[in-house]
Motif scaffolding. Sequence first.
Motif, PDB file in Angstrom:
ATOM      1  N   UNK A  62       0.842  -1.198   0.000  1.00 24.14           N
ATOM      2  CA  UNK A  62       0.000   0.000   0.000  1.00 24.14           C
ATOM      3  C   UNK A  62       0.875   1.245   0.000  1.00 24.14           C
ATOM      4  N   UNK A  63       0.615   2.139  -0.961  1.00 18.75           N
ATOM      5  CA  UNK A  63       1.349   3.408  -1.058  1.00 18.75           C
ATOM      6  C   UNK A  63       0.326   4.529  -1.178  1.00 18.75           C
ATOM      7  N   UNK A  64       0.408   5.496  -0.271  1.00 21.14           N
ATOM      8  CA  UNK A  64      -0.481   6.656  -0.338  1.00 21.14           C
ATOM      9  C   UNK A  64       0.360   7.922  -0.209  1.00 21.14           C
ATOM     10  N   UNK A  65       0.544   8.615  -1.334  1.00 23.67           N
ATOM     11  CA  UNK A  65       1.308   9.867  -1.370  1.00 23.67           C
ATOM     12  C   UNK A  65       0.421  11.015  -1.829  1.00 23.67           C
ATOM     13  N   UNK A  66      -0.875  10.887  -1.657  1.00 24.82           N
ATOM     14  CA  UNK A  66      -1.824  11.861  -2.186  1.00 24.82           C
ATOM     15  C   UNK A  66      -1.718  13.208  -1.480  1.00 24.82           C
ATOM     16  N   UNK A  67      -2.156  14.242  -2.206  1.00 28.09           N
ATOM     17  CA  UNK A  67      -2.231  15.616  -1.681  1.00 28.09           C
ATOM     18  C   UNK A  67      -0.895  16.093  -1.127  1.00 28.09           C
ATOM     19  N   UNK A  68       0.118  15.981  -1.947  1.00 32.71           N
ATOM     20  CA  UNK A  68       1.429  16.549  -1.670  1.00 32.71           C
ATOM     21  C   UNK A  68       1.822  17.425  -2.862  1.00 32.71           C
ATOM     22  N   UNK A  69       3.109  17.586  -3.091  1.00 31.55           N
ATOM     23  CA  UNK A  69       3.578  18.447  -4.184  1.00 31.55           C
ATOM     24  C   UNK A  69       4.588  17.726  -5.075  1.00 31.55           C
ATOM     25  N   UNK A  70       4.422  16.441  -5.215  1.00 30.79           N
ATOM     26  CA  UNK A  70       5.333  15.670  -6.053  1.00 30.79           C
ATOM     27  C   UNK A  70       5.160  16.075  -7.521  1.00 30.79           C
ATOM     28  N   UNK A  71       6.246  16.013  -8.263  1.00 29.53           N
ATOM     29  CA  UNK A  71       6.216  16.378  -9.681  1.00 29.53           C
ATOM     30  C   UNK A  71       7.042  15.352 -10.466  1.00 29.53           C
ATOM     31  N   UNK A  72       7.058  15.527 -11.789  1.00 24.88           N
ATOM     32  CA  UNK A  72       7.833  14.624 -12.634  1.00 24.88           C
ATOM     33  C   UNK A  72       7.008  13.431 -13.079  1.00 24.88           C
ATOM     34  N   UNK A  73       7.705  12.438 -13.622  1.00 27.40           N
ATOM     35  CA  UNK A  73       7.053  11.268 -14.183  1.00 27.40           C
ATOM     36  C   UNK A  73       6.867  10.176 -13.144  1.00 27.40           C
ATOM     37  N   UNK A  74       6.060   9.191 -13.518  1.00 24.26           N
ATOM     38  CA  UNK A  74       5.794   8.053 -12.660  1.00 24.26           C
ATOM     39  C   UNK A  74       6.715   6.909 -13.077  1.00 24.26           C
ATOM     40  N   UNK A  75       7.563   6.412 -12.166  1.00 25.93           N
ATOM     41  CA  UNK A  75       8.502   5.356 -12.562  1.00 25.93           C
ATOM     42  C   UNK A  75       7.780   4.040 -12.873  1.00 25.93           C
ATOM     43  N   UNK A  76       8.269   3.347 -13.909  1.00 26.97           N
ATOM     44  CA  UNK A  76       7.654   2.090 -14.328  1.00 26.97           C
ATOM     45  C   UNK A  76       7.709   1.022 -13.247  1.00 26.97           C
ATOM     46  N   UNK A  77       8.751   1.050 -12.421  1.00 26.18           N
ATOM     47  CA  UNK A  77       8.937  -0.045 -11.474  1.00 26.18           C
ATOM     48  C   UNK A  77       7.870  -0.085 -10.391  1.00 26.18           C
ATOM     49  N   UNK A  78       7.089   1.031 -10.244  1.00 22.75           N
ATOM     50  CA  UNK A  78       5.973   0.984  -9.301  1.00 22.75           C
ATOM     51  C   UNK A  78       4.997  -0.123  -9.680  1.00 22.75           C
ATOM     52  N   UNK A  79       4.990  -0.489 -10.947  1.00 24.32           N
ATOM     53  CA  UNK A  79       4.071  -1.523 -11.408  1.00 24.32           C
ATOM     54  C   UNK A  79       4.795  -2.822 -11.756  1.00 24.32           C
ATOM     55  N   UNK A  80       6.046  -2.718 -12.167  1.00 19.32           N
ATOM     56  CA  UNK A  80       6.741  -3.912 -12.660  1.00 19.32           C
ATOM     57  C   UNK A  80       7.433  -4.703 -11.563  1.00 19.32           C
ATOM     58  N   UNK A  81       7.901  -4.039 -10.488  1.00 19.57           N
ATOM     59  CA  UNK A  81       8.693  -4.721  -9.475  1.00 19.57           C
ATOM     60  C   UNK A  81       7.975  -4.863  -8.145  1.00 19.57           C
ATOM     61  N   UNK A  82       6.669  -4.578  -8.108  1.00 20.17           N
ATOM     62  CA  UNK A  82       5.923  -4.673  -6.857  1.00 20.17           C
ATOM     63  C   UNK A  82       4.717  -5.585  -7.059  1.00 20.17           C
ATOM     64  N   UNK A  83       4.914  -6.882  -7.072  1.00 19.46           N
ATOM     65  CA  UNK A  83       3.805  -7.799  -7.355  1.00 19.46           C
ATOM     66  C   UNK A  83       2.726  -7.811  -6.280  1.00 19.46           C
ATOM     67  N   UNK A  84       3.055  -7.368  -5.049  1.00 17.10           N
ATOM     68  CA  UNK A  84       2.081  -7.399  -3.970  1.00 17.10           C
ATOM     69  C   UNK A  84       1.290  -6.094  -3.844  1.00 17.10           C
ATOM     70  N   UNK A  85       1.587  -5.113  -4.681  1.00 17.17           N
ATOM     71  CA  UNK A  85       0.954  -3.802  -4.554  1.00 17.17           C
ATOM     72  C   UNK A  85      -0.544  -3.901  -4.852  1.00 17.17           C
ATOM     73  N   UNK A  86      -1.380  -3.518  -3.870  1.00 17.95           N
ATOM     74  CA  UNK A  86      -2.834  -3.568  -4.044  1.00 17.95           C
ATOM     75  C   UNK A  86      -3.480  -2.196  -3.836  1.00 17.95           C
ATOM     76  N   UNK A  87      -2.697  -1.209  -3.425  1.00 14.26           N
ATOM     77  CA  UNK A  87      -3.261   0.135  -3.229  1.00 14.26           C
ATOM     78  C   UNK A  87      -2.195   1.177  -3.570  1.00 14.26           C
ATOM     79  N   UNK A  88      -2.489   2.010  -4.571  1.00 16.54           N
ATOM     80  CA  UNK A  88      -1.580   3.082  -4.965  1.00 16.54           C
ATOM     81  C   UNK A  88      -2.394   4.356  -5.162  1.00 16.54           C
ATOM     82  N   UNK A  89      -2.159   5.361  -4.316  1.00 17.65           N
ATOM     83  CA  UNK A  89      -2.870   6.635  -4.390  1.00 17.65           C
ATOM     84  C   UNK A  89      -1.844   7.756  -4.430  1.00 17.65           C
TER      85      UNK A  89
END
Length: 886
Positions: free
Chosen positions: A283-310
């Motif tokens: 579970x990753x929740x980084x919502x309502x901050x000031x992050x910028x730039x692109x979304x790295x591919x490995x958030x989806x490719x190297x995290x097989x257990x990821x069930x929540x991404x906000x």
Amino acid sequence: MFLSQVFMMDRKLATISLGIICFCLLIRITLEQTVGLQSRDERVSMIQLRSSLGLRSRDWPIKSDPCLNWTGVLCRNGRVVGINISGFKRTRIGSRNPQFSVDALANLTLLESFNASKFLLPGPIPDWFGLRVSSLKVLDLRSSSVTGSIPTSLGNFTNLTTLYLSHNSLIGAIPSSVGQLSSLSVLDLSQNLLSGIIPPTIGTLSKLELLNLSNNTLSSNIPPQMGDLRSLIDLNLSFNSLSGSLPTDLKGFRNLTRLDIKNNSVSGSLSADLFSALTGLQSINLSNNRFSGNLPDLLFSLMPELVFLDISGNNLTGLLPNVTSNVNNSRPATLNLSFNQFYGVLTSTLVRFDSIDLTANYFQGRVPDFVSKNGSLIGNCLTNVSNQRNLNDCSKFYADRDLGFDNFGLPNATGPSSGRKSNNKRWIILGGVLGGFAIIVILAIILLILYCITRKKRSTNPTRGGVESVLPIEATPSPSVLNVGEAFTYQQILQSTDDFNEINLIKNGHSGDLFKGILLGNGIPIVIKRIDIPNAVAARKEAYKIELDFFSKVSHMRLVPFLGHCLENEDNKYLVYKFMPNSDLSSALYWKTNSDDDSLQSLDWITRLKIAIGAAEGLSYLHHECTPPLVHRDVQASSILLDDKFEVRLGSLSEVCPQENEAHQSKITRFLRRQTSSSELSTTGSPTATCAYDVYCFGKVLLELVTGKLGPKALVESETKEWLEATLPYINIYEKELVTNIVDPSLLIDEDLLEEVWAMAIVARSCLNPKPSRRPLMRYILKALENPLKVVREENNNNNNNTNSARLRTMSSRGSWNAALFGSWRASDVGTTPVVPKTEGSSFKQSGTSASQGSGNNGGGDRSSSTRRQSKDIFPEPFDVEDGNR
């Protein structure tokens, strides 16, 4: 054969031996649990602890052995090693003055666990606590009303493995001495008022598995030393004021499964390096901050257990990754990328997610069939779904970045130059249209400037750094308003309320139906307001926009926590709030006990005074810290919500609006208002938008807290008049005993507390003055409730030689708040026997006074008829006009 027989015999012997060992251990454990308390000093200490905490005999019977018959007491070899009083209730005497009184624990030298969660221990943790109870391994003080700062002496708990201090009112900084808790595996300081920085010494806690510092006011950067917490599994820093960027050393969290940093001001990019080692994240929740730039591919490719991404509510951009991986599809997965600047087409990455929210981005093209139907795609540039951005917004976004745009499926060149030519044509046409209105706009501006110059009176409210006007509300919510809280999907709303099951219906509110729900994923209890737009009256159709605009500009601890909204449905709009466990004041004033006789139990006086002060703080913020002042307009017991610690959160905020400026109204307007209604209602039937009206309604709430009787609804004038006629004559600034005739009989109060009750009654009557201009300001009311004894006790003793001076209870040296409070009272001559204070042109009947005193200036006429004749001028909610116009 011989060898096999020997082997079988050995196995039998081993089995028998193991059984004997287990039997011996069972006997030993049983003996340890059946041995009574052996230490006389510890028995004395347990009796002292029972007394200081005010525990009931049913839980800790005084004549029984603590180790054998006291609930929650764990002993080993006749010594106390564990105490669990979680959820216990105090005796009536003990509940009158609850305190953090645990001195007796110092003599329990082998105590390993102390659990007082959900047991009220108001007051600070004493400094000696960590020095004299150093044997503790588990300390649980969740939801215990603990105040003050965290003492540095807690660093002496070198054996401590679990520390829960969440859901309290702790203030100050987190002491650096927490780094000395070398055995700590759980540290939960969430839901407090802690400030300052996160101490870098936390990075030395090598065994820490759970760290929760959420819902505080912590600031500065996340210290890089936290990367040394290699055993950490759960990290929650949400709802703080953290800034800076994520330290790259976070890649040391190799065991981390949950990362929650939502609602901060953390910036920077989400680099691939940052997450390269965090392959176990679920579970990753980084919502309502000031992050910028692109979304790295490995958030989806190297995290097989990821069930929540906000990662919603940031400044992220770029294409959606197009990756496939060996993912765990056994659990439902959620993806929220809303309110960012992602663009391009939807890719197969979305296949793994059962619920998606891509609201308010710039995705283009058609929606593929593999995209889940359980999600939100509104506010994009997609072709085959509704509620998308307009063509100009999409074209401009792509042209500014030299990107190709498919023009909603229409034929168009894919290169950036053709996109710019198309945009140029549109800008030429748009410029021509706007040019036709240029002269009209200039003239309008000139007329507006002239109007402002000629105005004779201007608002006198100084700027105090508060909010700007909550109105006007735009026809459609602006992006800033939509960013308030989380944007929930309609499916999430349905799931959390079990499809709006009637079992979850709390009540039918005047601005919408209220349902209780549970947020899936985190289990947070919530309240959802459902506004039925087609069936709502015209005045209510836009109420939800008022609340959204209000929460986008106003934030205070005394307002109901607003979690988010769902606006994707045209017929129904949904607002989501945090659930208040103790409902509202009208429901919590009395509640059923667990006994078989179906009896009722009432709030004690300390809690009632706490509720009054909390409500006054919220209203004082609206009246005095917002610019222009905001008027609640719906102050009543059902609007005062109570959390699990009976802390006040003001609700029913759909009526809030800026205060009307009476100075700008003509005498004719005020006269017409006086003629159309004898109550504080506008010509439209709604309460007038004045702070004085809030004060009047708050006076009723104070009267309800004193009497224990809920008054009539705010707009039922006849019932209000009757209720006040039966109550107010017993409130006298000279005679304390009179108030006992109306005090809630269920309250157990001593002489000191009776003075506080008397003071609150006096404040209530001051608020109910029929002349709005003579009602005290809310900030003065707050001061009076915080200092109730100063309201009724004489501070200046210079008149001690005067035998009658003791009867004048108001302060001799008037400060600003008490002078305003008593401005509406007309005291008679100090040297004569006092009478009930008279409101202008009327008198009150009271017990304990003579008929001549009671008649006041009525010339000795019939008092009852005079009261009936004058009551119309005393009790109803008066219209809000200046005294000079009466």
